[in-house]
Design an enzyme around this catalytic site. Structure first.
Site, PDB file in Angstrom:
ATOM      1  N   LYS A   7       0.833  -1.218   0.000  1.00 33.99           N
ATOM      2  CA  LYS A   7       0.000   0.000   0.000  1.00 33.99           C
ATOM      3  C   LYS A   7       0.863   1.263   0.000  1.00 33.99           C
ATOM      4  O   LYS A   7       0.659   2.174  -0.794  1.00 33.99           O
ATOM      5  CB  LYS A   7      -0.929   0.027   1.238  1.00 33.99           C
ATOM      6  CG  LYS A   7      -1.862  -1.174   1.331  1.00 33.99           C
ATOM      7  CD  LYS A   7      -2.785  -1.098   2.538  1.00 33.99           C
ATOM      8  CE  LYS A   7      -2.080  -1.107   3.885  1.00 33.99           C
ATOM      9  NZ  LYS A   7      -1.318  -2.333   4.176  1.00 33.99           N
ATOM     10  N   ARG A  43      -9.704   1.085   8.902  1.00 36.05           N
ATOM     11  CA  ARG A  43      -9.302  -0.289   9.181  1.00 36.05           C
ATOM     12  C   ARG A  43     -10.333  -1.018  10.023  1.00 36.05           C
ATOM     13  O   ARG A  43     -10.097  -2.174  10.387  1.00 36.05           O
ATOM     14  CB  ARG A  43      -8.006  -0.240   9.999  1.00 36.05           C
ATOM     15  CG  ARG A  43      -6.766  -0.614   9.241  1.00 36.05           C
ATOM     16  CD  ARG A  43      -5.641  -0.301  10.180  1.00 36.05           C
ATOM     17  NE  ARG A  43      -4.503  -1.117   9.998  1.00 36.05           N
ATOM     18  CZ  ARG A  43      -3.397  -0.708   9.399  1.00 36.05           C
ATOM     19  NH1 ARG A  43      -3.321   0.493   8.875  1.00 36.05           N
ATOM     20  NH2 ARG A  43      -2.370  -1.498   9.326  1.00 36.05           N
ATOM     21  N   ARG A  53      11.915  -5.752   4.606  1.00 35.05           N
ATOM     22  CA  ARG A  53      11.641  -4.322   4.361  1.00 35.05           C
ATOM     23  C   ARG A  53      12.629  -3.425   5.115  1.00 35.05           C
ATOM     24  O   ARG A  53      12.947  -3.655   6.262  1.00 35.05           O
ATOM     25  CB  ARG A  53      10.221  -3.981   4.804  1.00 35.05           C
ATOM     26  CG  ARG A  53       9.990  -2.468   4.797  1.00 35.05           C
ATOM     27  CD  ARG A  53       8.547  -2.098   4.874  1.00 35.05           C
ATOM     28  NE  ARG A  53       7.894  -2.522   6.092  1.00 35.05           N
ATOM     29  CZ  ARG A  53       6.593  -2.334   6.318  1.00 35.05           C
ATOM     30  NH1 ARG A  53       5.841  -1.770   5.412  1.00 35.05           N
ATOM     31  NH2 ARG A  53       6.070  -2.738   7.452  1.00 35.05           N
ATOM     32  N   ARG A 107      11.528  -1.723  10.837  1.00 39.01           N
ATOM     33  CA  ARG A 107      10.492  -1.363  11.801  1.00 39.01           C
ATOM     34  C   ARG A 107      10.371  -2.404  12.913  1.00 39.01           C
ATOM     35  O   ARG A 107      10.453  -3.599  12.648  1.00 39.01           O
ATOM     36  CB  ARG A 107       9.133  -1.222  11.080  1.00 39.01           C
ATOM     37  CG  ARG A 107       8.948   0.132  10.442  1.00 39.01           C
ATOM     38  CD  ARG A 107       7.752   0.247   9.535  1.00 39.01           C
ATOM     39  NE  ARG A 107       6.510  -0.349  10.002  1.00 39.01           N
ATOM     40  CZ  ARG A 107       5.363  -0.294   9.326  1.00 39.01           C
ATOM     41  NH1 ARG A 107       5.324   0.360   8.171  1.00 39.01           N
ATOM     42  NH2 ARG A 107       4.280  -0.866   9.788  1.00 39.01           N
ATOM     43  N   ARG A 119      -0.328  -8.933  13.206  1.00 37.96           N
ATOM     44  CA  ARG A 119      -0.890  -7.909  12.309  1.00 37.96           C
ATOM     45  C   ARG A 119      -1.728  -8.550  11.204  1.00 37.96           C
ATOM     46  O   ARG A 119      -2.781  -8.027  10.834  1.00 37.96           O
ATOM     47  CB  ARG A 119       0.239  -7.069  11.703  1.00 37.96           C
ATOM     48  CG  ARG A 119       0.845  -6.106  12.731  1.00 37.96           C
ATOM     49  CD  ARG A 119       2.191  -5.567  12.286  1.00 37.96           C
ATOM     50  NE  ARG A 119       2.148  -4.855  11.035  1.00 37.96           N
ATOM     51  CZ  ARG A 119       3.208  -4.671  10.243  1.00 37.96           C
ATOM     52  NH1 ARG A 119       4.392  -5.158  10.569  1.00 37.96           N
ATOM     53  NH2 ARG A 119       3.088  -3.985   9.139  1.00 37.96           N
TER      54      ARG A 119
END
Ligand code: AP5
Length: 217
Positions: A15, A90, A129, A162, A173
Site C-alpha cells: 500500500k 481499518r 523491508r 520497523r 498484524r
C-alpha cells in the site's frame, strides 16, 4: 471536485509503496495513518506514546484517537484535490466516520482498490523491508533494493527495520487484518466501490493496474 480513494490490503501488500507513486501521478495527498502515528512517535507526542504500545503489539490503535487524527489531516490544505488514504479506515467504525467526514466536505469515497497478496508472501516482504528514517521511503533487500545498502536513494537518510516487522508481530498484524479490517471488503463491495488488484506481481505492474483502475473511475 476533490476525489478520495481508500487503499485496502493486508500489512505488506504494498500500500505504502504504491500510494507514494500513484498519489503523485494523480495529484492527490498521500494520507497514511501508520506514517502519521510514526511521525507522532518520532516527535514523542502524547498521541505517539499512546500509539506505540498498540503498534509494538501489532494491534490497532483505538478508533477514537485514530479517527480524530485523520479528521485533522484531511483538513490540511494539501488535500484540496482529494487524497489517497493508506491504512485508514481499518474498522467498520472508521469507515463510517470517514463517510461522515467526507460528506461534511461535500465529497465521498470514490473508489477502494484492494491489493491482494497471499499471507506467506507478506511475511517475506515485511521481513526484508527497510524504511527511510527521514521520510518513510520503503525498500526491500531483494525485491526493491536501495542503490547503497542502508541508505535511502531519495534523501540519503538511514534505512531501518520497523519494530513491528518482527516475525511474531507480523503474524498478529495479519490476523488483526483478517479479523478487524477484512469486513471492509464486503462493506465497500456492497457500495460498488471495490476494485480488486493483484498485488502478487512486480511493483511496476501493480502500479500500472492501480492507475488504470483509478483513472477509469
Ligand atoms: P501501517 O504502517 O499502516 O502498516 P500496515 O498496514 O501493516 O502496512 P505496512 O506499512 O506494513 O505495509 P504496506 O502495505 O504499506 O507495504 P509496503 O509498501 O511497505 O500500520 C502500522 C501500525 O499502526 C498498525 O499495526 C496499527 O498499530 C497502527 N495503525 C495504522 N493505521 C491504523 C488505523 N487506521 N487504525 C488503528 N491502528 C492503525 O511494502 C512492504 C514490503 O514489500 C517493502 O519492503 C516493499 O519494498 C515490498 N514490496 C511492495 N510491493 C511489492 C511487490 N509488488 N513485489 C515485491 N515486493 C514488494
Amino acid at each position: 471536485m476533490a476525489r478520495y480513494y481508500v487503499l485496502l490490503g493486508p500489512p505488506g501488500a504494498g500500500k505504502g509503496t504504491q500510494a507514494r507513486v500513484v498519489s503523485e501521478k494523480l495529484g492527490l495527498a498521500h494520507v497514511s495513518s501508520g506514517d502519521l502515528f510514526r511521525e507522532n512517535l518520532k516527535n514523542q507526542t502524547e498521541l505517539g506514546k499512546l500509539a506505540q504500545s498498540y503498534m509494538n503489539r501489532g494491534e490497532l490503535v483505538p478508533d477514537d484517537v485514530t479517527i480524530a487524527m485523520v479528521r485533522d489531516r484531511l483538513q490540511q490544505p494539501d488535500t484540496k484535490n482529494g487524497a489517497l488514504l493508506d491504512g485508514f479506515p481499518r474498522t467498520p467504525a472508521q469507515a463510517e466516520a470517514l463517510g461522515e467526514m467526507l460528506s461534511q466536505l461535500g465529497a465521498e469515497v470514490n473508489g477502494v482498490p484492494l491489493i491482494s497478496v497471499p499471507d506467506e508472501e507478506l511475511v517475506n516482504r515485511l521481513s526484508g523491508r527497510w524504511t527511510c528514517r527521514a521520510r518513510g521511503h520503503v525498500f526491500h533487500e531483494k525485491f526493491n533494493p536501495p542503490q547503497k545498502p542502508g541508505v535511502c536513494d531519495f534523501d540519503q537518510s538511514e534505512l531501518y527495520q520497523r519494530d513491528d516487522d518482527r516475525a511474531e508481530t507480523v503474524r498478529t498484524r495479519i490476523s488483526v487484518y483478517w479479523n478487524q479490517t477484512a469486513p471492509l471488503i464486503d462493506y465497500y463491495r456492497k457500495c460498488g466501490k471495490l476494485v480488486e488488484i493483484d498485488g502478487n506481481q512486480p511493483i511496476e505492474c501493480v502500479t500500472r493496474d492501480l492507475l488504470a483502475a483509478l483513472q477509469s473511475e
